[in-house]
Design a protein around this motif. Sequence first.
Motif, PDB file in Angstrom:
ATOM      1  N   ILE A  60       0.824  -1.216   0.000  1.00 19.34           N
ATOM      2  CA  ILE A  60       0.000   0.000   0.000  1.00 19.34           C
ATOM      3  C   ILE A  60       0.856   1.264   0.000  1.00 19.34           C
ATOM      4  CG2 ILE A  60      -2.021  -1.142   0.953  1.00 19.34           C
ATOM      5  CD1 ILE A  60      -1.432   0.103   3.655  1.00 19.34           C
ATOM      6  N   ALA A  61       2.052   1.197   0.561  1.00 24.40           N
ATOM      7  CA  ALA A  61       2.954   2.360   0.498  1.00 24.40           C
ATOM      8  C   ALA A  61       3.356   2.635  -0.949  1.00 24.40           C
ATOM      9  CB  ALA A  61       4.188   2.128   1.355  1.00 24.40           C
ATOM     10  N   ARG A  62       3.689   1.576  -1.669  1.00 25.48           N
ATOM     11  CA  ARG A  62       4.078   1.747  -3.070  1.00 25.48           C
ATOM     12  C   ARG A  62       2.887   2.161  -3.935  1.00 25.48           C
ATOM     13  NH1 ARG A  62       5.743  -3.031  -5.085  1.00 25.48           N
ATOM     14  NH2 ARG A  62       5.163  -4.210  -3.242  1.00 25.48           N
ATOM     15  N   CYS A  67      -0.694   6.126  -7.173  1.00 28.99           N
ATOM     16  CA  CYS A  67      -2.125   6.433  -7.328  1.00 28.99           C
ATOM     17  C   CYS A  67      -2.593   7.179  -6.087  1.00 28.99           C
ATOM     18  CB  CYS A  67      -2.944   5.154  -7.538  1.00 28.99           C
ATOM     19  SG  CYS A  67      -2.662   4.379  -9.139  1.00 28.99           S
ATOM     20  N   SER A  68      -2.367   8.471  -6.099  1.00 27.90           N
ATOM     21  CA  SER A  68      -2.599   9.287  -4.915  1.00 27.90           C
ATOM     22  C   SER A  68      -4.071   9.427  -4.533  1.00 27.90           C
ATOM     23  CB  SER A  68      -1.987  10.674  -5.112  1.00 27.90           C
ATOM     24  OG  SER A  68      -2.598  11.315  -6.218  1.00 27.90           O
ATOM     25  N   PHE A  69      -4.986   9.003  -5.393  1.00 30.65           N
ATOM     26  CA  PHE A  69      -6.403   9.116  -5.060  1.00 30.65           C
ATOM     27  C   PHE A  69      -6.842   8.050  -4.056  1.00 30.65           C
ATOM     28  CE2 PHE A  69      -6.056   6.572  -8.909  1.00 30.65           C
ATOM     29  CZ  PHE A  69      -6.768   5.433  -8.574  1.00 30.65           C
ATOM     30  N   PHE A  70      -6.035   7.000  -3.861  1.00 29.17           N
ATOM     31  CA  PHE A  70      -6.353   5.980  -2.862  1.00 29.17           C
ATOM     32  C   PHE A  70      -6.049   6.490  -1.463  1.00 29.17           C
ATOM     33  CE2 PHE A  70      -5.573   2.577  -6.165  1.00 29.17           C
ATOM     34  CZ  PHE A  70      -6.799   1.943  -6.042  1.00 29.17           C
ATOM     35  N   THR A  71      -6.890   6.122  -0.513  1.00 29.64           N
ATOM     36  CA  THR A  71      -6.588   6.295   0.900  1.00 29.64           C
ATOM     37  C   THR A  71      -6.615   4.909   1.519  1.00 29.64           C
ATOM     38  OG1 THR A  71      -7.635   8.468   0.962  1.00 29.64           O
ATOM     39  CG2 THR A  71      -7.315   7.355   3.068  1.00 29.64           C
ATOM     40  N   PHE A  72      -5.506   4.509   2.108  1.00 32.37           N
ATOM     41  CA  PHE A  72      -5.388   3.200   2.731  1.00 32.37           C
ATOM     42  C   PHE A  72      -5.268   3.363   4.237  1.00 32.37           C
ATOM     43  CE2 PHE A  72      -3.420   2.606  -1.482  1.00 32.37           C
ATOM     44  CZ  PHE A  72      -4.118   1.493  -1.939  1.00 32.37           C
TER      45      PHE A  72
END
Length: 109
Positions: A60-62, A67-72
Amino acid sequence: MTDDSWVPDTCTLPTTERPLRLAEFDTLFRDALRGVDRPAAGHLRLHLDDDAEPAARDLIARESACCSFFTFDLARPDGGTLRLDIRVPGARVVVLDALALRATAARGR
């Protein structure tokens, strides 16, 4: 599942590396996924084996970098179960739909 046509143009991961990244998600889903919930259209919740935490954090870090639109959010809110919450804005729900489909398909194998 090799079709990556749903990957948005805003993804900065080089095209040649996308199949490898998708394979990493498929491996995580196949080896560690224990449950899938969809609390909302823009929110996917994955329940993972505890021993998957290092691999999930790395992945998820990579993914956040390209894809900066993801929030994990990877956490153990109840003190034991590892949970990965993935959120996207409304304009990116189709991407989350595809990821959910990959997760359920990999889990079903």
